[in-house]
Design a protein around this motif. Structure first.
Motif, PDB file in Angstrom:
ATOM      1  N   VAL A  61       0.859  -1.182   0.000  1.00 26.36           N
ATOM      2  CA  VAL A  61       0.000   0.000   0.000  1.00 26.36           C
ATOM      3  C   VAL A  61       0.898   1.235   0.000  1.00 26.36           C
ATOM      4  CG1 VAL A  61      -1.834   1.230   1.210  1.00 26.36           C
ATOM      5  CG2 VAL A  61      -1.763  -1.277   1.276  1.00 26.36           C
ATOM      6  N   PHE A  62       0.889   1.969  -1.115  1.00 27.03           N
ATOM      7  CA  PHE A  62       1.734   3.142  -1.273  1.00 27.03           C
ATOM      8  C   PHE A  62       0.891   4.363  -1.591  1.00 27.03           C
ATOM      9  CE2 PHE A  62       4.252  -0.568  -2.256  1.00 27.03           C
ATOM     10  CZ  PHE A  62       5.338  -0.384  -1.425  1.00 27.03           C
ATOM     11  N   VAL A  63       1.383   5.526  -1.204  1.00 22.70           N
ATOM     12  CA  VAL A  63       0.674   6.779  -1.430  1.00 22.70           C
ATOM     13  C   VAL A  63       1.630   7.801  -2.030  1.00 22.70           C
ATOM     14  CG1 VAL A  63      -0.988   6.414   0.448  1.00 22.70           C
ATOM     15  CG2 VAL A  63       1.142   7.577   0.927  1.00 22.70           C
ATOM     16  N   THR A  64       1.065   8.845  -2.621  1.00 23.91           N
ATOM     17  CA  THR A  64       1.854   9.943  -3.141  1.00 23.91           C
ATOM     18  C   THR A  64       2.187  10.903  -1.999  1.00 23.91           C
ATOM     19  OG1 THR A  64      -0.038  11.334  -3.627  1.00 23.91           O
ATOM     20  CG2 THR A  64       0.672   9.809  -5.366  1.00 23.91           C
ATOM     21  N   ARG A  65       3.034  11.866  -2.272  1.00 28.68           N
ATOM     22  CA  ARG A  65       3.390  12.875  -1.273  1.00 28.68           C
ATOM     23  C   ARG A  65       2.153  13.659  -0.853  1.00 28.68           C
ATOM     24  NH1 ARG A  65       4.937  18.171  -0.714  1.00 28.68           N
ATOM     25  NH2 ARG A  65       6.735  18.548   0.612  1.00 28.68           N
ATOM     26  N   ASP A  66       1.308  14.028  -1.830  1.00 30.34           N
ATOM     27  CA  ASP A  66       0.083  14.777  -1.513  1.00 30.34           C
ATOM     28  C   ASP A  66      -0.856  13.961  -0.622  1.00 30.34           C
ATOM     29  OD1 ASP A  66       0.952  16.976  -2.953  1.00 30.34           O
ATOM     30  OD2 ASP A  66      -0.132  16.405  -4.768  1.00 30.34           O
ATOM     31  N   GLU A  67      -1.005  12.682  -0.939  1.00 29.99           N
ATOM     32  CA  GLU A  67      -1.855  11.816  -0.121  1.00 29.99           C
ATOM     33  C   GLU A  67      -1.266  11.659   1.275  1.00 29.99           C
ATOM     34  OE1 GLU A  67      -3.730   8.852  -3.501  1.00 29.99           O
ATOM     35  OE2 GLU A  67      -1.662   8.532  -2.830  1.00 29.99           O
ATOM     36  N   LEU A  68       0.045  11.523   1.352  1.00 28.91           N
ATOM     37  CA  LEU A  68       0.712  11.386   2.641  1.00 28.91           C
ATOM     38  C   LEU A  68       0.477  12.615   3.508  1.00 28.91           C
ATOM     39  CD1 LEU A  68       2.638   9.538   4.303  1.00 28.91           C
ATOM     40  CD2 LEU A  68       4.519  10.817   3.294  1.00 28.91           C
ATOM     41  N   ALA A  69       0.554  13.786   2.915  1.00 30.51           N
ATOM     42  CA  ALA A  69       0.374  15.040   3.653  1.00 30.51           C
ATOM     43  C   ALA A  69      -1.050  15.190   4.182  1.00 30.51           C
ATOM     44  CB  ALA A  69       0.715  16.228   2.755  1.00 30.51           C
ATOM     45  N   LYS A  70      -2.016  14.571   3.540  1.00 34.98           N
ATOM     46  CA  LYS A  70      -3.421  14.713   3.923  1.00 34.98           C
ATOM     47  C   LYS A  70      -3.885  13.663   4.920  1.00 34.98           C
ATOM     48  CE  LYS A  70      -4.644  16.836  -0.448  1.00 34.98           C
ATOM     49  NZ  LYS A  70      -5.307  16.674  -1.745  1.00 34.98           N
ATOM     50  N   LEU A  71      -3.071  12.644   5.174  1.00 33.92           N
ATOM     51  CA  LEU A  71      -3.468  11.607   6.112  1.00 33.92           C
ATOM     52  C   LEU A  71      -3.524  12.163   7.528  1.00 33.92           C
ATOM     53  CD1 LEU A  71      -1.370   8.615   4.767  1.00 33.92           C
ATOM     54  CD2 LEU A  71      -3.835   8.914   4.594  1.00 33.92           C
ATOM     55  N   PRO A  72      -4.480  11.652   8.323  1.00 31.51           N
ATOM     56  CA  PRO A  72      -4.585  12.148   9.713  1.00 31.51           C
ATOM     57  C   PRO A  72      -3.414  11.728  10.571  1.00 31.51           C
ATOM     58  CG  PRO A  72      -6.174  10.400   9.305  1.00 31.51           C
ATOM     59  CD  PRO A  72      -5.449  10.659   8.025  1.00 31.51           C
TER      60      PRO A  72
END
Length: 63
Positions: free
Chosen positions: A52-63
């Motif tokens: 399960v991988f995310v982008t930088r933008d997705e990472l920044a938005k995670l709680p």
């Protein structure tokens, strides 16, 4: 635990190939220069043992 204190794996991506670069905190990961060829393991999954991988933008938005 604050998201910035969680640990993620940083990977360089090229098509379907992912090359591990290192393990860092979310805070450090967000400090890496933005690139479409960088992926981050999701911080709620076990580092080095997840697909399960995310982008930088997705990472920044995670709680």
């Amino acid at each position: 635990m604050a998201n910035e204190q969680r640990i993620v794996e940083v990977l360089a991506t090229d098509c379907d190939v992912k090359e591990p670069l290192g393990i860092v905190s979310v805070k450090q990961a967000l400090g890496i220069r933005e690139s479409e060829r960088i992926a981050y393991s999701h911080p709620q999954h076990e580092v080095l043992n997840t697909d399960v991988f995310v982008t930088r933008d997705e990472l920044a938005k995670l709680p």
